[in-house]
Design a protein around this motif. Sequence first.
Motif, short mmCIF file in Angstrom:
data_model
loop_
_atom_site.label_atom_id
_atom_site.label_comp_id
_atom_site.label_asym_id
_atom_site.label_seq_id
_atom_site.Cartn_x
_atom_site.Cartn_y
_atom_site.Cartn_z
N LEU A 1 -47.78 -9.72 7.91
CA LEU A 1 -47.52 -9.21 9.27
C LEU A 1 -46.68 -10.18 10.07
CD1 LEU A 1 -50.55 -7.42 10.96
CD2 LEU A 1 -48.13 -6.91 11.29
N GLN A 2 -47.09 -11.47 9.93
CA GLN A 2 -46.36 -12.53 10.66
C GLN A 2 -44.86 -12.49 10.29
OE1 GLN A 2 -47.70 -14.44 13.03
NE2 GLN A 2 -45.69 -15.30 13.43
N ALA A 3 -44.62 -12.39 8.97
CA ALA A 3 -43.23 -12.37 8.49
C ALA A 3 -42.47 -11.20 9.09
CB ALA A 3 -43.21 -12.29 6.98
N MET A 4 -43.16 -10.08 9.14
CA MET A 4 -42.55 -8.87 9.69
C MET A 4 -42.11 -9.11 11.15
SD MET A 4 -42.65 -5.22 9.41
CE MET A 4 -42.60 -3.92 10.59
N SER A 5 -43.01 -9.71 11.96
CA SER A 5 -42.64 -9.89 13.37
C SER A 5 -41.57 -10.98 13.53
CB SER A 5 -43.87 -10.22 14.21
OG SER A 5 -44.41 -11.45 13.79
N ASP A 6 -41.53 -11.94 12.59
CA ASP A 6 -40.45 -12.94 12.63
C ASP A 6 -39.11 -12.25 12.44
OD1 ASP A 6 -41.93 -15.07 13.14
OD2 ASP A 6 -41.86 -15.98 11.14
N SER A 7 -39.08 -11.36 11.44
CA SER A 7 -37.82 -10.69 11.17
C SER A 7 -37.47 -9.78 12.35
CB SER A 7 -37.90 -9.92 9.86
OG SER A 7 -37.89 -8.54 10.08
N GLU A 8 -38.51 -9.20 12.95
CA GLU A 8 -38.30 -8.36 14.14
C GLU A 8 -37.66 -9.20 15.25
OE1 GLU A 8 -38.20 -4.76 15.86
OE2 GLU A 8 -38.65 -5.27 13.80
N GLN A 9 -38.18 -10.42 15.44
CA GLN A 9 -37.63 -11.31 16.47
C GLN A 9 -36.19 -11.70 16.15
OE1 GLN A 9 -40.62 -14.35 16.64
NE2 GLN A 9 -41.30 -13.72 18.66
N ASP A 10 -35.93 -11.92 14.86
CA ASP A 10 -34.56 -12.24 14.45
C ASP A 10 -33.60 -11.13 14.87
OD1 ASP A 10 -35.38 -14.52 13.31
OD2 ASP A 10 -35.11 -13.91 11.21
N TRP A 11 -34.04 -9.88 14.60
CA TRP A 11 -33.19 -8.75 14.95
C TRP A 11 -32.99 -8.66 16.47
CZ3 TRP A 11 -29.80 -6.31 12.26
CH2 TRP A 11 -29.91 -6.28 10.86
N LEU A 12 -34.08 -8.89 17.22
CA LEU A 12 -33.97 -8.80 18.69
C LEU A 12 -33.03 -9.89 19.22
CD1 LEU A 12 -37.60 -7.84 19.75
CD2 LEU A 12 -35.53 -6.41 19.83
N ALA A 13 -33.06 -11.05 18.57
CA ALA A 13 -32.17 -12.14 19.00
C ALA A 13 -30.70 -11.77 18.76
CB ALA A 13 -32.52 -13.42 18.24
N LEU A 14 -30.46 -10.90 17.78
CA LEU A 14 -29.08 -10.50 17.46
C LEU A 14 -28.59 -9.31 18.29
CD1 LEU A 14 -29.31 -10.75 13.57
CD2 LEU A 14 -27.91 -12.19 15.04
N ARG A 15 -29.52 -8.71 19.05
CA ARG A 15 -29.15 -7.51 19.82
C ARG A 15 -28.11 -7.88 20.89
NH1 ARG A 15 -30.68 -3.91 24.12
NH2 ARG A 15 -31.18 -1.85 23.29
N ARG A 48 -29.64 -2.73 11.85
CA ARG A 48 -31.09 -2.92 11.88
C ARG A 48 -31.80 -1.83 11.07
NH1 ARG A 48 -34.73 -2.47 17.31
NH2 ARG A 48 -36.72 -3.12 16.43
N ALA A 49 -31.33 -0.60 11.23
CA ALA A 49 -31.93 0.52 10.49
C ALA A 49 -31.81 0.29 8.99
CB ALA A 49 -31.27 1.83 10.89
N MET A 50 -30.68 -0.31 8.59
CA MET A 50 -30.46 -0.54 7.15
C MET A 50 -30.94 -1.93 6.73
SD MET A 50 -26.73 1.26 6.96
CE MET A 50 -26.55 1.24 5.20
N GLN A 51 -31.49 -2.69 7.70
CA GLN A 51 -31.95 -4.07 7.45
C GLN A 51 -30.87 -4.89 6.73
OE1 GLN A 51 -35.15 -5.68 8.28
NE2 GLN A 51 -34.99 -4.00 9.74
N ASP A 52 -29.63 -4.77 7.25
CA ASP A 52 -28.51 -5.48 6.60
C ASP A 52 -27.69 -6.24 7.65
OD1 ASP A 52 -26.32 -6.35 5.24
OD2 ASP A 52 -25.70 -4.38 4.49
N LYS A 53 -27.96 -7.55 7.75
CA LYS A 53 -27.28 -8.35 8.80
C LYS A 53 -25.79 -8.52 8.53
CE LYS A 53 -31.38 -10.72 10.37
NZ LYS A 53 -32.26 -11.83 10.13
N SER A 54 -25.40 -8.33 7.28
CA SER A 54 -23.96 -8.52 6.99
C SER A 54 -23.11 -7.48 7.73
CB SER A 54 -23.70 -8.43 5.49
OG SER A 54 -23.86 -7.09 5.06
#
Length: 311
Positions: A1-15, A48-54
């Motif tokens: 769960l923790q990992a999931m919210s970390d990745s969620e935070q990563d995405w929010l930081a990129l918004r 984000r929907a595709m979970q692909d930062k590239s």
Amino acid sequence: LQAMSDSEQDWLALRPQEPSPSQCCGSGCKPCIYDVYEKELAQWERARAMQDKSLLMGKKEQSNNSELNPDTFTAFSVSSVEQLTEDTYQYKFELPGKSSLRLSLGQHIVLRGVVNGLEVQRAYTPISPRNAEGYFEVLIKCYEAGLMSQYIKTWKRGDVVFWRGPFGGFPYQPNKHGELLMLASGTGLAPMIPVLQSITDDEEDETFVTLVGCFPTFDKIYLKPLLQDLARYWNIRIFYVLSQESSLEKLPQSYQENTYTGRLNEDLMKTIVNSCRRKPFVLICGSSAFNEDMSRYLKTAGIEEDSCFVF
């Protein structure tokens, strides 16, 4: 769960961040800073929907290749600063090699500045000839309380400044109009200069031009030497309207016959329109109050809205 919210935070930081009102220059640019934001937001949502930062890699905030671009800011370096009046400056920017901005007539570009942590954007019109190689010049009036002015006043030679564009412009065609009547207040002179220069540079262009420059005093008329050169052409007339001069006696002789004191009002507008050699097409540039007044006075002088273009 923790990992999931970390990745969620990563995405929010990129918004992408929504622009604040101060970041919009209000000149109706396409794309506006809000259009750029919508585009980046859609790109972020897709990634984000595709979970692909590239998918975000194509996002360019600014570029250093000195190619002007409407979507992204490009770095240009200040090559000279010339003070024209107590509050107005002419800034020259370097372009690589013999490149030129390739603007169409009267187009503006948008400057980005950061003042006290707040990003501000404003539109300015280059006054350099369209075919100028290796540089471009901008005329800027600095206001005591202006946010952008505080930033601009710090510029010195060698500083790097970010611009994007071009936007707007007047779709000018040689000989399309018998006469152009240009009504400019203060730095509203800027978009008129490239149009004037394109007419004087083209021997085939026989358009008559009447330029009316409105300034507070004689000392505050910008670019006098350039305007005097232009006024020597057979098809160019230049009038000055000086709102804070009470008499013409102190002015140089060469200015006395083509200068009016007071404001450009309804009566003076009729006089100027009637003195035009052909029915003019009118270009207007100044504050919004100036532009509204001019449109109103022109109407009483018999010039309809479809014969006017406001920068």
